[in-house]
Design a protein around this motif. Structure first.
Motif, PDB file in Angstrom:
ATOM      1  N   ARG A 113       0.804  -1.209   0.000  1.00 47.98           N
ATOM      2  CA  ARG A 113       0.000   0.000   0.000  1.00 47.98           C
ATOM      3  C   ARG A 113       0.840   1.264   0.000  1.00 47.98           C
ATOM      4  NH1 ARG A 113      -5.255  -0.528  -1.219  1.00 47.98           N
ATOM      5  NH2 ARG A 113      -5.982  -2.496  -0.470  1.00 47.98           N
ATOM      6  N   SER A 114       2.071   1.127  -0.121  1.00 48.96           N
ATOM      7  CA  SER A 114       2.906   2.334  -0.070  1.00 48.96           C
ATOM      8  C   SER A 114       2.746   3.125  -1.354  1.00 48.96           C
ATOM      9  CB  SER A 114       4.369   1.952   0.148  1.00 48.96           C
ATOM     10  OG  SER A 114       4.865   1.331  -1.008  1.00 48.96           O
ATOM     11  N   ASN A 115       3.052   4.429  -1.295  1.00 51.95           N
ATOM     12  CA  ASN A 115       2.946   5.306  -2.464  1.00 51.95           C
ATOM     13  C   ASN A 115       3.852   4.847  -3.585  1.00 51.95           C
ATOM     14  OD1 ASN A 115       1.039   6.918  -1.385  1.00 51.95           O
ATOM     15  ND2 ASN A 115       2.465   8.471  -0.615  1.00 51.95           N
ATOM     16  N   LYS A 116       5.014   4.409  -3.196  1.00 52.85           N
ATOM     17  CA  LYS A 116       5.973   3.946  -4.204  1.00 52.85           C
ATOM     18  C   LYS A 116       5.431   2.707  -4.922  1.00 52.85           C
ATOM     19  CE  LYS A 116      10.648   4.034  -3.487  1.00 52.85           C
ATOM     20  NZ  LYS A 116      11.874   3.535  -2.886  1.00 52.85           N
ATOM     21  N   GLY A 117       4.834   1.799  -4.200  1.00 51.67           N
ATOM     22  CA  GLY A 117       4.279   0.568  -4.791  1.00 51.67           C
ATOM     23  C   GLY A 117       3.084   0.857  -5.689  1.00 51.67           C
ATOM     24  N   VAL A 118       2.217   1.785  -5.238  1.00 51.15           N
ATOM     25  CA  VAL A 118       1.038   2.147  -6.039  1.00 51.15           C
ATOM     26  C   VAL A 118       1.484   2.784  -7.334  1.00 51.15           C
ATOM     27  CG1 VAL A 118      -0.995   3.634  -6.116  1.00 51.15           C
ATOM     28  CG2 VAL A 118      -0.464   2.364  -4.034  1.00 51.15           C
ATOM     29  N   ARG A 119       2.472   3.642  -7.254  1.00 50.76           N
ATOM     30  CA  ARG A 119       2.983   4.309  -8.456  1.00 50.76           C
ATOM     31  C   ARG A 119       3.521   3.289  -9.446  1.00 50.76           C
ATOM     32  NH1 ARG A 119       2.915   8.453 -11.746  1.00 50.76           N
ATOM     33  NH2 ARG A 119       4.941   9.109 -12.438  1.00 50.76           N
ATOM     34  N   ARG A 120       4.242   2.306  -8.921  1.00 52.10           N
ATOM     35  CA  ARG A 120       4.809   1.274  -9.791  1.00 52.10           C
ATOM     36  C   ARG A 120       3.704   0.439 -10.438  1.00 52.10           C
ATOM     37  NH1 ARG A 120       9.088  -2.246  -6.931  1.00 52.10           N
ATOM     38  NH2 ARG A 120       7.316  -3.529  -6.420  1.00 52.10           N
ATOM     39  N   HIS A 121       2.661   0.146  -9.692  1.00 52.78           N
ATOM     40  CA  HIS A 121       1.551  -0.643 -10.226  1.00 52.78           C
ATOM     41  C   HIS A 121       0.741   0.146 -11.252  1.00 52.78           C
ATOM     42  CE1 HIS A 121       2.422  -3.980  -7.727  1.00 52.78           C
ATOM     43  NE2 HIS A 121       2.345  -3.252  -6.606  1.00 52.78           N
ATOM     44  N   LEU A 122       0.600   1.424 -11.004  1.00 49.36           N
ATOM     45  CA  LEU A 122      -0.080   2.249 -11.998  1.00 49.36           C
ATOM     46  C   LEU A 122       0.729   2.299 -13.292  1.00 49.36           C
ATOM     47  CD1 LEU A 122      -1.477   5.221  -9.865  1.00 49.36           C
ATOM     48  CD2 LEU A 122      -2.752   3.372 -10.942  1.00 49.36           C
ATOM     49  N   ASP A 123       2.043   2.340 -13.164  1.00 54.96           N
ATOM     50  CA  ASP A 123       2.896   2.293 -14.354  1.00 54.96           C
ATOM     51  C   ASP A 123       2.692   0.979 -15.119  1.00 54.96           C
ATOM     52  OD1 ASP A 123       3.897   4.784 -13.849  1.00 54.96           O
ATOM     53  OD2 ASP A 123       5.766   4.062 -12.900  1.00 54.96           O
ATOM     54  N   ARG A 124       2.567  -0.107 -14.371  1.00 57.24           N
ATOM     55  CA  ARG A 124       2.329  -1.407 -15.007  1.00 57.24           C
ATOM     56  C   ARG A 124       0.975  -1.425 -15.719  1.00 57.24           C
ATOM     57  NH1 ARG A 124       4.439  -5.914 -10.673  1.00 57.24           N
ATOM     58  NH2 ARG A 124       6.640  -5.417 -10.845  1.00 57.24           N
ATOM     59  N   ILE A 125      -0.019  -0.837 -15.112  1.00 59.13           N
ATOM     60  CA  ILE A 125      -1.346  -0.789 -15.749  1.00 59.13           C
ATOM     61  C   ILE A 125      -1.268   0.007 -17.041  1.00 59.13           C
ATOM     62  CG2 ILE A 125      -3.677   0.149 -15.531  1.00 59.13           C
ATOM     63  CD1 ILE A 125      -3.569  -0.559 -12.553  1.00 59.13           C
ATOM     64  N   VAL A 126      -0.580   1.129 -16.998  1.00 55.58           N
ATOM     65  CA  VAL A 126      -0.429   1.953 -18.203  1.00 55.58           C
ATOM     66  C   VAL A 126       0.307   1.160 -19.281  1.00 55.58           C
ATOM     67  CG1 VAL A 126       0.685   4.018 -19.140  1.00 55.58           C
ATOM     68  CG2 VAL A 126      -0.575   4.144 -16.994  1.00 55.58           C
ATOM     69  N   VAL A 127       1.376   0.472 -18.889  1.00 56.72           N
ATOM     70  CA  VAL A 127       2.121  -0.346 -19.865  1.00 56.72           C
ATOM     71  C   VAL A 127       1.225  -1.449 -20.430  1.00 56.72           C
ATOM     72  CG1 VAL A 127       4.018  -1.978 -20.098  1.00 56.72           C
ATOM     73  CG2 VAL A 127       4.391   0.182 -18.913  1.00 56.72           C
ATOM     74  N   GLY A 128       0.426  -2.068 -19.564  1.00 55.99           N
ATOM     75  CA  GLY A 128      -0.496  -3.116 -20.023  1.00 55.99           C
ATOM     76  C   GLY A 128      -1.524  -2.586 -20.995  1.00 55.99           C
ATOM     77  N   LEU A 129      -2.087  -1.421 -20.677  1.00 61.04           N
ATOM     78  CA  LEU A 129      -3.082  -0.820 -21.571  1.00 61.04           C
ATOM     79  C   LEU A 129      -2.455  -0.448 -22.916  1.00 61.04           C
ATOM     80  CD1 LEU A 129      -5.092   1.442 -19.085  1.00 61.04           C
ATOM     81  CD2 LEU A 129      -5.876  -0.631 -20.227  1.00 61.04           C
ATOM     82  N   CYS A 130      -1.219   0.073 -22.849  1.00 64.37           N
ATOM     83  CA  CYS A 130      -0.523   0.410 -24.110  1.00 64.37           C
ATOM     84  C   CYS A 130      -0.246  -0.848 -24.925  1.00 64.37           C
ATOM     85  CB  CYS A 130       0.779   1.153 -23.809  1.00 64.37           C
ATOM     86  SG  CYS A 130       0.503   2.832 -23.200  1.00 64.37           S
TER      87      CYS A 130
END
Length: 149
Positions: A113-130
């Motif tokens: 739940r850390s900010n750093k982890g959420v940011r990394r997961h959001l990056d993964r979602i963006v990469v997945g969507l792309c």
């Protein structure tokens, strides 16, 4: 006297030849029209047979053309079905990859739940969507190229 009898004999022979020639000419006048009629009948019969053969070949050719047109239509329909199946399969694969990336990102986000982890997961979602968008674009390109051929 000998001259007269020789002359008479020659004249008699000539008259006999002329008479034979006249009979031959009279016979020819009967034979020529009959031969002409036979030739005309033969020509008409040959023309009739030729017309029948032409009509038969025309019918056969028309049937073959119709068969070939039906075969081409069947091949086109089969090709379109294959292109549709390929496009559907590619779309399903892209959707499955997208869902997998999103699930993975959500699972990882829930775990940390850390900010750093959420940011990394959001990056993964963006990469997945792309990645999914690129896969869909490539699928569309493949389908368009297949349809244009």
């Amino acid at each position: 006297m000998a001259e007269t009898s020789a002359r008479e004999a020659l004249l008699a022979e000539l008259l006999g030849d002329v008479h034979t020639l006249r009979e031959d000419v009279a016979a020819m006048t009967n034979v020529v029209p009959q031969a002409r009629e036979n030739i005309e009948r033969g020509g008409e019969f040959a023309a009739l047979k030729f017309e029948k053969q032409v009509a038969r070949l025309d019918t056969l050719l028309t049937e073959r053309i119709l068969q070939m047109a039906a075969a081409v239509k069947d091949a086109s329909a089969a090709r379109e079905m294959l292109v549709g199946a390929v496009a559907l399969k590619a779309s399903e694969q892209a959707r499955a990859q997208l869902l997998e990336v999103v699930r993975e990102a959500l699972d990882t986000a829930n775990a940390t739940r850390s900010n750093k982890g959420v940011r990394r997961h959001l990056d993964r979602i963006v990469v997945g969507l792309c990645s999914a968008a690129v896969a869909c674009g490539l699928t569309t390109l493949i389908v368009v190229r297949l349809l244009s051929h």
